[in-house]
Design an enzyme around this catalytic site. Structure first.
Site, PDB file in Angstrom:
ATOM      1  N   LYS A 161       0.864  -1.191   0.000  1.00 22.85           N
ATOM      2  CA  LYS A 161       0.000   0.000   0.000  1.00 22.85           C
ATOM      3  C   LYS A 161       0.891   1.227   0.000  1.00 22.85           C
ATOM      4  O   LYS A 161       2.041   1.174   0.438  1.00 22.85           O
ATOM      5  CB  LYS A 161      -0.886   0.023   1.248  1.00 22.85           C
ATOM      6  CG  LYS A 161      -2.175   0.812   1.062  1.00 22.85           C
ATOM      7  CD  LYS A 161      -3.242  -0.003   0.355  1.00 22.85           C
ATOM      8  CE  LYS A 161      -4.538   0.732   0.200  1.00 22.85           C
ATOM      9  NZ  LYS A 161      -5.606  -0.174  -0.211  1.00 22.85           N
ATOM     10  N   ASP A 215      -7.097   4.371  -4.426  1.00 19.23           N
ATOM     11  CA  ASP A 215      -7.679   4.171  -3.104  1.00 19.23           C
ATOM     12  C   ASP A 215      -8.313   5.508  -2.719  1.00 19.23           C
ATOM     13  O   ASP A 215      -8.655   6.302  -3.601  1.00 19.23           O
ATOM     14  CB  ASP A 215      -6.584   3.705  -2.120  1.00 19.23           C
ATOM     15  CG  ASP A 215      -7.160   3.182  -0.807  1.00 19.23           C
ATOM     16  OD1 ASP A 215      -7.740   2.080  -0.804  1.00 19.23           O
ATOM     17  OD2 ASP A 215      -7.060   3.871   0.213  1.00 19.23           O
TER      18      ASP A 215
END
Ligand code: NAD
Length: 419
Positions: free
Chosen positions: A106, A146
């Site tokens: 991430k 995201d």
């Protein structure tokens, strides 16, 4: 009293419990408690007024045992290393639970993107790519959208990576616009996967979706698309809570109209009105008498402060980590069924995987094929999690972690620890 919740501690607590239930010994999973790599970068940007601002960026690679690292990039003022570490680990479990050949990663930048002009955002994104360049690549680590990032941001990332390499590399990011190698069906994939998983769950417990009421938190890619698909499947969306407030319409919100409004008003429902709808507080939102809560905004939103008041019987986790460990225990004790994030929102990464495969093949699939393959993967993943949940008599979250951890640990044993 205001609490602070550390999402990484949250992740570790569930990991430990799953390892215990699987009967793993410490050596089997101890390395999975920490990320394989954590990178903090400084991202200097020349602002439109000539000032130089320096933002902090992150890329965390949790585990590459089952394949290249995969995971989104978020732009948020609260992004920090622990949050990105938790999100990276959740990607490892998510890719394992749906059995796609990726590890977890991430990234993020600590920034409020609403305060930047489009040119500042472009420069910040491209500089971030330059800073994390040694870590990413189609065979290495593939970012995606995201929170507060979208197809446009992915296009800038793909451009920066390609320019620095000297040739065009569409497969370096997924969630791209169609014009530069995006996949049909990717935009709706997370909401579609969540809807499919909810329907699979309802089928197992002998309930029918149409007519059931839903309250949605977050009205962006996951919440907005999810709300639309749930409405199209016959569910009645009665409340939407976004960063600017909560709208409640017991007769059912006109989701298509609300989405049109958000798309043309800076992605917010701040001034949206419709007949029968009223504004309520966030506290009232969580306690609404609905069948399903669909948290699709951020982590730690359902916690010990609001969990006792929750009346919904089902929580469909669109966001990553929306429920704290403490809230999980409260809700489990109340008999609330939680369809966990690593399963419920995995549709996005599944279609990201399809996008990457199409890019590597330099060949595009029809939308029907994408949705059909997504349904196959989501149904199989749900069936496996359901089987473990019923056989081991554990909640769906624990079952999903057990399925995922078992796959990752088996793969690690086959490969062994290098050298
Ligand atoms: P987004 O930026 O498109 O939308 C976020 C939405 O959440 C916005 O409507 C915003 O107003 C709302 N929001 C933000 N903070 C809030 C708060 N404190 N209270 C209420 N509402 C708030 O982001 P997204 O891509 O939809 O991501 C949402 C969640 O889903 C995140 O947890 C993300 O990690 C997760 N997720 C996203 C994807 C994807 O494909 N985009 C896939 C899996 C999981």
């Amino acid at each position: 009293m205001a609490h602070t919740y550390n999402p990484y501690e949250n992740m570790l607590a569930v990991l430990e419990e799953a390892a215990g239930k699987l009967g793993l010994c410490r050596n089997d999973y101890v390395a999975l408690r920490t990320a394989e790599r954590e990178m903090i970068v400084s991202v200097p940007v020349v602002m439109d007024d000539g000032r130089t601002e320096v933002f902090q960026g992150y890329r965390v690679q949790h585990c590459s045992t089952r394949g290249p690292y995969k995971g989104g990039v978020r732009f948020h003022p609260d992004a920090d290393l622990d949050e990105v570490k938790a999100l990276a680990a959740w990607m490892t479990w998510k890719c394992a639970v749906v059995n796609i050949p990726y590890g977890g990663a991430k990234g993020g930048i600590r920034v409020d993107p609403s305060k930047l002009s489009i040119n500042e955002l472009t420069r910040m994104t491209k500089r971030y790519v330059a800073q994390i360049l040694p870590l990413i690549g189609p065979e290495q680590d593939i970012p995606a959208p995201d929170l507060n990032t979208d197809g446009q941001v992915m296009a800038w990332m793909m451009d920066a990576y390609s320019m620095l390499k000297g040739y065009s590399v569409p497969a370096v990011v997924t969630g791209k616009p169609l014009e530069i190698g995006g996949s049909l069906g990717r935009m709706e994939a997370t909401g579609r996967g969540a809807t499919m998983t909810l329907l699979s769950y309802l089928d197992k417990v002998g309930k029918k979706g149409p007519g059931m009421t839903v309250a949605v938190q977050g009205f962006g890619n996951v919440g907005g698309t999810g709300a639309k698909l749930l409405a199209e499947a016959g569910f009645k969306v009665v409340a939407i809570n976004d960063v600017d407030g909560t709208l409640y319409n017991p007769g059912g919100i006109d989701v298509h109209r609300a989405l049109d409004f958000a798309h043309t008003h800076g992605k917010t429902l701040k001034n949206y009105e419709e007949p029968g709808a009223k504004r309520i507080s966030a506290k009232e939102f969580w306690a609404l008498p609905v069948d399903i809560l669909f948290p699709a905004a951020m982590e730690n939103q359902i916690n010990e402060d609001n969990a006792p008041a929750i009346k919904a019987g089902i929580i469909l986790e669109g966001a990553n980590g929306p429920t704290t460990v403490e809230a999980d225990a409260i809700l489990n004790a109340k008999g609330v069924a939680i369809i966990p994030d690593i399963l419920a929102n995995a549709g996005g990464v599944v279609v990201s995987y399809f996008e990457w495969v199409q890019n590597l093949e330099a060949f595009t699939w029809e939308e029907d094929e994408v949705n059909h393959k997504l349904a196959q993967i989501m149904e199989k993943a749900f069936a496996e999690v359901w089987r473990v949940s019923t056989e081991k008599k554990v909640p769906l979250r624990m079952a999903a972690y057990m399925v995922a951890l078992d796959r990752v640990v088996k793969a690690r044993k086959l490969r062994g620890i290098f050298p």
